[in-house]
Design an enzyme around this catalytic site. Structure first.
Site, PDB file in Angstrom:
ATOM      1  N   ARG A  56       3.933  29.796 -16.582  1.00 44.35           N
ATOM      2  CA  ARG A  56       3.763  28.467 -17.147  1.00 44.35           C
ATOM      3  C   ARG A  56       4.395  27.418 -16.250  1.00 44.35           C
ATOM      4  NH1 ARG A  56       4.429  28.682 -22.665  1.00 44.35           N
ATOM      5  NH2 ARG A  56       5.031  26.527 -22.851  1.00 44.35           N
TER       6      ARG A  56
ATOM      7  N   GLU B   7      -3.506  24.745 -29.793  1.00 53.46           N
ATOM      8  CA  GLU B   7      -3.274  24.574 -31.222  1.00 53.46           C
ATOM      9  C   GLU B   7      -3.182  23.064 -31.469  1.00 53.46           C
ATOM     10  OE1 GLU B   7       0.186  26.494 -32.871  1.00 53.46           O
ATOM     11  OE2 GLU B   7      -0.281  25.733 -34.873  1.00 53.46           O
TER      12      GLU B   7
ATOM     13  N   LYS C  69       6.489  21.472 -27.424  1.00 50.70           N
ATOM     14  CA  LYS C  69       5.823  20.532 -28.325  1.00 50.70           C
ATOM     15  C   LYS C  69       6.738  20.139 -29.477  1.00 50.70           C
ATOM     16  CE  LYS C  69       1.527  22.588 -28.422  1.00 50.70           C
ATOM     17  NZ  LYS C  69       0.212  22.844 -29.033  1.00 50.70           N
TER      18      LYS C  69
HETATM   19  P1  ATP Z   1       3.073  26.288 -29.250  1.00 51.59           P
HETATM   20  O1  ATP Z   1       4.511  26.592 -29.203  1.00 51.59           O
HETATM   21  O2  ATP Z   1       2.714  25.241 -30.234  1.00 51.59           O
HETATM   22  O3  ATP Z   1       2.158  27.483 -29.250  1.00 51.59           O
HETATM   23  P2  ATP Z   1       2.001  25.858 -26.631  1.00 51.59           P
HETATM   24  O4  ATP Z   1       2.579  24.933 -25.630  1.00 51.59           O
HETATM   25  O5  ATP Z   1       1.855  27.289 -26.343  1.00 51.59           O
HETATM   26  O6  ATP Z   1       2.866  25.575 -27.888  1.00 51.59           O
HETATM   27  P3  ATP Z   1      -0.815  25.816 -27.257  1.00 51.59           P
HETATM   28  O7  ATP Z   1      -1.591  24.723 -27.861  1.00 51.59           O
HETATM   29  O8  ATP Z   1      -0.771  27.107 -27.960  1.00 51.59           O
HETATM   30  O9  ATP Z   1       0.631  25.235 -27.067  1.00 51.59           O
HETATM   31  O10 ATP Z   1      -1.269  26.033 -25.757  1.00 51.59           O
HETATM   32  C1  ATP Z   1      -2.611  26.147 -25.366  1.00 51.59           C
HETATM   33  C2  ATP Z   1      -2.693  26.842 -24.041  1.00 51.59           C
HETATM   34  O11 ATP Z   1      -1.941  26.168 -23.055  1.00 51.59           O
HETATM   35  C3  ATP Z   1      -2.144  28.256 -24.118  1.00 51.59           C
HETATM   36  O12 ATP Z   1      -3.056  29.124 -23.462  1.00 51.59           O
HETATM   37  C4  ATP Z   1      -0.845  28.195 -23.394  1.00 51.59           C
HETATM   38  O13 ATP Z   1      -0.554  29.403 -22.756  1.00 51.59           O
HETATM   39  C5  ATP Z   1      -1.081  27.056 -22.398  1.00 51.59           C
HETATM   40  N1  ATP Z   1       0.183  26.404 -22.061  1.00 51.59           N
HETATM   41  C6  ATP Z   1       1.061  25.848 -22.923  1.00 51.59           C
HETATM   42  N2  ATP Z   1       2.147  25.392 -22.265  1.00 51.59           N
HETATM   43  C7  ATP Z   1       1.952  25.656 -20.951  1.00 51.59           C
HETATM   44  C8  ATP Z   1       2.712  25.427 -19.754  1.00 51.59           C
HETATM   45  N3  ATP Z   1       3.902  24.824 -19.797  1.00 51.59           N
HETATM   46  N4  ATP Z   1       2.192  25.838 -18.586  1.00 51.59           N
HETATM   47  C9  ATP Z   1       0.987  26.435 -18.538  1.00 51.59           C
HETATM   48  N5  ATP Z   1       0.226  26.679 -19.610  1.00 51.59           N
HETATM   49  C10 ATP Z   1       0.685  26.297 -20.814  1.00 51.59           C
END
Ligand code: ATP
Ligand code: MG
Length: 570
Positions: free
Chosen positions: A271, A44, A281
């Site tokens: 994660r 996002e 974020k």
């Molecule tokens: P938000 O709370 O804004 O959704 P987010 O960290 O999930 O935050 P995204 O931009 O939706 O952000 O994440 C993009 C991809 O990265 C998603 O597939 C998510 O699962 C993965 N991702 C985010 N944080 C992690 C993490 N700490 N470890 C592994 N993968 C992650």
């Protein structure tokens, strides 16, 4: 089936595949989706990417690479309130820097707004969706709990005609934000909370960074993600464990579109959580907005751009992610492992040079005034092919203030009155008993030493052994620099797990700026952006973006040794 007692993950590991790769291999072998493999990375654009995202990127792009498939970059831009093109640009740059490429497969969830709208209209007409006039608080109150059923909305049984009329008017901007939502009509008693008539669309009037004011209704994640996967031809939609409970809903909506010949599939892994930092974020944005760090790319941030600015390499990040692996269990990984990977890579590639952080002047009284010479220094002992460079030596030099003690304890192998040390790559010097010069306040300002002219390499006395070897630079040719000594951002191991405001847990010593550092001319000449140095005996450094030939600024990437580990063992 001899291995029935061994968990699937371990079986896969034996074959050198992680559990996700094993699933992909099995699907390909079974000829699913016509033998196609297509993954996606779906950020996002509401912030910069962090090291957690790097783990997802390595998985999404890595598995595609490994099995000859493709990986799409899809911006999940369904909430115009929080999203911005600045983030889109930074995300592209960071993925490329990590070493992955999506070719021409750059997509946006907003590209699918028309198709999603059509699907919503179809579901309304089929009696599978309805407009609810309640507030989000009321809807939440009716949700029930995992053990007690929810309550049906009083608007649940509106006719398809009325629902369609209202949905169209929602999108025309007739109603205020929050006044109405479109919900899927599924089951308010489902044991899966996500099935209790989830919200599909909400009203948002902020213009979208790509679609402008075309839309006044925006799809929720659960109504957008699976369908976007389907529209794009994604076969394996790999995400993190918090989406496990969403999976049935993902499948529910995708089934409205897919058939036996092709159906995307969601797979979840753990994660990345890292000690001494935060990965949310929202919290990272707060640090940026409140000026608690110097932007998203502050070298202390866990962001990809911060790590790049700090001097981490893509290889070190990828090696670290490889090492921690992918499982189905949440864990907290030690930042020491990442730091170890950084040291390992930098040790093999960094150019060696000498810099004195806290200079103390040394005058070598028996070295002729006006004379100078050069000594040859290896650029990288790990890679002799990188050759040598010459470094000036002269009567006046600087050594590290901490390398001298007037009244040393036992086993102090550095310099003290009457003691001898080797200047790395050059001569042995001896500090005279009366060679400590002080100012009126008693501060040491200078040392008087003598050198042994026979002790330089290639000379008869070069084999003479002394206990200590110091780094140094010649005074008149040294160049002034500023160094920023970065350390861990937080003082506590797991800020997210502590009670209280996470901002109070910042490490007050996470940045120490030191001016008046003396670097050898070779470092100054080669201080271009991206260059990796090892300042001998000190650590790894890289020029900051703000560095200019007139004012050199270096970021400390990492110290040579893990001082925190030592602290903890005390
Ligand atoms: P938000 O709370 O804004 O959704 P987010 O960290 O999930 O935050 P995204 O931009 O939706 O952000 O994440 C993009 C991809 O990265 C998603 O597939 C998510 O699962 C993965 N991702 C985010 N944080 C992690 C993490 N700490 N470890 C592994 N993968 C992650
Ligand atoms: Mg997300």
């Amino acid at each position: 089936m001899a291995d029935t007692n061994i968990p699937q993950e371990e079986c896969a590991e034996k074959k050198g595949l992680n559990f996700v790769e094993q699933i992909v291999a099995d699907d390909l072998a079974a000829g699913k989706n016509g033998g196609r493999l297509n993954t996606r990375f779906p950020p996002e654009p509401n912030g910069y990417l962090h090291i957690g995202h790097a783990k997802a990127i390595c998985m999404d792009f890595g598995v595609a690479e490994k099995f000859g498939g493709t990986c799409n970059l899809r911006f999940d831009d369904t909430n115009p309130v929080k999203e911005d093109v600045e983030y889109v640009d930074s995300i592209r740059e960071d993925i490329h820097w990590l070493g992955f490429d999506w070719g021409d497969r750059e997509y946006y969830a907003s590209d699918y707004f028309p198709q999603l709208w059509d699907l919503a209209v179809r579901l309304i007409k089929e009696g599978k969706a309805y407009v609810d006039d309640q507030t989000s608080e009321q809807i939440a109150q009716q949700k029930g709990t995992p053990t007690t059923p929810g309550q049906e909305s009083p608007y649940r049984n509106r006719t398809p005609e009325e629902n369609l009329d209202l949905f169209i008017r929602m999108n025309n901007g007739e109603f205020e934000e929050g006044a109405r939502v479109l919900r899927a009509k599924i089951d308010m008693a489902s044991p899966n909370m996500h099935f209790r008539d989830p919200i599909m669309y909400r009203i948002i009037k902020t213009p979208h960074h790509r679609t402008g004011t075309t839309w006044k209704v925006y799809p929720m994640y659960d109504f957008a993600h699976g369908q976007s996967d389907y529209f794009e031809g994604v076969t394996h939609s790999i995400c993190t464990l918090e989406f496990v409970p969403h999976r049935p809903l993902y499948e529910h909506f995708v089934k409205e579109l897919a058939d036996d010949s092709y159906c995307p599939r969601q797979i979840e892994f753990n994660r990345l959580n890292l000690t001494y930092t935060v990965m949310s974020k929202r919290k990272l944005l707060q640090l940026v907005k409140e000026g608690l760090v110097d932007g998203w790319d502050d070298p202390r941030m866990p962001t990809i751009s911060g790590m790049r600015r700090r001097g981490f390499t893509p290889a070190s990040i990828r090696n670290f992610i490889d090492k921690i692996g992918y499982t189905k269990y949440e864990a907290l990984n030690s930042i020491s492992l990442l730091e170890h990977a950084v040291r390992e890579d930098l040790n093999s590639i960094a150019t060696r040079g000498m810099a004195v952080i806290k200079p103390l002047k040394v005058v070598i009284t028996n070295y002729p005034e006006g004379q100078s010479e050069t000594v040859e220094m290896e650029n990288n002992p790990e890679n002799p092919a990188e050759g040598t460079h010459s470094m000036p030596f002269a009567r006046e030099i600087y050594i590290e203030r901490d390398d001298f003690m007037e009244n040393p304890p036992k086993k102090f192998f550095r310099l003290f009155p009457g003691g001898e040390v080797r200047l790395k790559g050059a001569y042995i010097i001896k500090c005279e008993e009366d060679g400590v010069i002080k100012d009126a306040d008693g501060n040491i300002t200078e040392l008087r030493c003598t050198y042994d002219p026979d002790s330089r390499s290639g000379m008869p006395g070069s084999q003479r052994k002394v206990k200590g070897t110091l780094h140094w630079v010649a005074a008149d040719t040294a160049v002034d620099a500023t160094v920023r000594m970065y350390d861990r951002l937080f003082a506590v191991e797991n800020p997210a797990a502590e009670e209280g405001d996470f901002r109070d847990m910042l490490n007050p010593e996470s940045l120490i700026v030191v001016d008046g550092v003396k670097v050898e001319p070779f470092i100054a000449r080669n201080a271009e952006n991206g260059k990796k140095f090892q300042f001998q005996r000190i650590g790894y450094f890289t020029p900051d973006y703000s560095s200019t030939p007139d004012h050199l600024v270096f970021n400390r990437t990492i110290a040579l040794k893990d001082s925190w580990e030592k602290e903890q063992k005390k």
